[in-house]
Design a protein around this motif. Structure first.
Motif, PDB file in Angstrom:
ATOM      1  N   ASP A  67     -15.422  24.009  -7.381  1.00  0.00           N
ATOM      2  CA  ASP A  67     -16.402  25.052  -7.088  1.00  0.00           C
ATOM      3  C   ASP A  67     -15.768  26.399  -7.423  1.00  0.00           C
ATOM      4  O   ASP A  67     -14.991  26.934  -6.639  1.00  0.00           O
ATOM      5  CB  ASP A  67     -16.808  25.002  -5.611  1.00  0.00           C
ATOM      6  N   HIS A  68     -16.132  26.930  -8.554  1.00  0.00           N
ATOM      7  CA  HIS A  68     -15.530  28.176  -9.046  1.00  0.00           C
ATOM      8  C   HIS A  68     -15.789  29.362  -8.121  1.00  0.00           C
ATOM      9  O   HIS A  68     -15.090  30.353  -8.160  1.00  0.00           O
ATOM     10  CB  HIS A  68     -16.007  28.492 -10.454  1.00  0.00           C
ATOM     11  N   ASP A  69     -16.823  29.289  -7.308  1.00  0.00           N
ATOM     12  CA  ASP A  69     -17.134  30.394  -6.385  1.00  0.00           C
ATOM     13  C   ASP A  69     -16.351  30.239  -5.108  1.00  0.00           C
ATOM     14  O   ASP A  69     -16.259  31.030  -4.272  1.00  0.00           O
ATOM     15  CB  ASP A  69     -18.629  30.448  -6.075  1.00  0.00           C
TER      16      ASP A  69
END
Length: 69
Positions: A67-69
């Motif tokens: 999850d890049h966020d």
């Protein structure tokens, strides 16, 4: 297959983990390495060397890939 495995090893050396969705061309090689026990899932679709899977830095890297966020 050897070249693809080399690509995976290079990614693991530089990034510590490999996310399957980021490297679709390597999917079959990743599957093969998982079946042989050379890779293990840290999170769904994110893999590392088995001896590194339980370390905090590897888990953080896996989370960042998952999850890049």
């Amino acid at each position: 297959m050897r070249a693809l495995q080399h690509d995976i090893q290079q990614l693991l050396t530089t990034q510590g983990v490999i996310a399957r969705r980021e490297h679709p061309k390597l999917a079959s090689s990743i599957d093969w390495l998982v079946r042989n026990g050379d890779l293990r899932a840290v999170l769904p679709g994110v893999y590392a060397r088995p001896e590194m899977c339980d370390s905090i830095p590897t888990r953080v890297r896996a989370l960042m890939q998952w999850d890049h966020d």
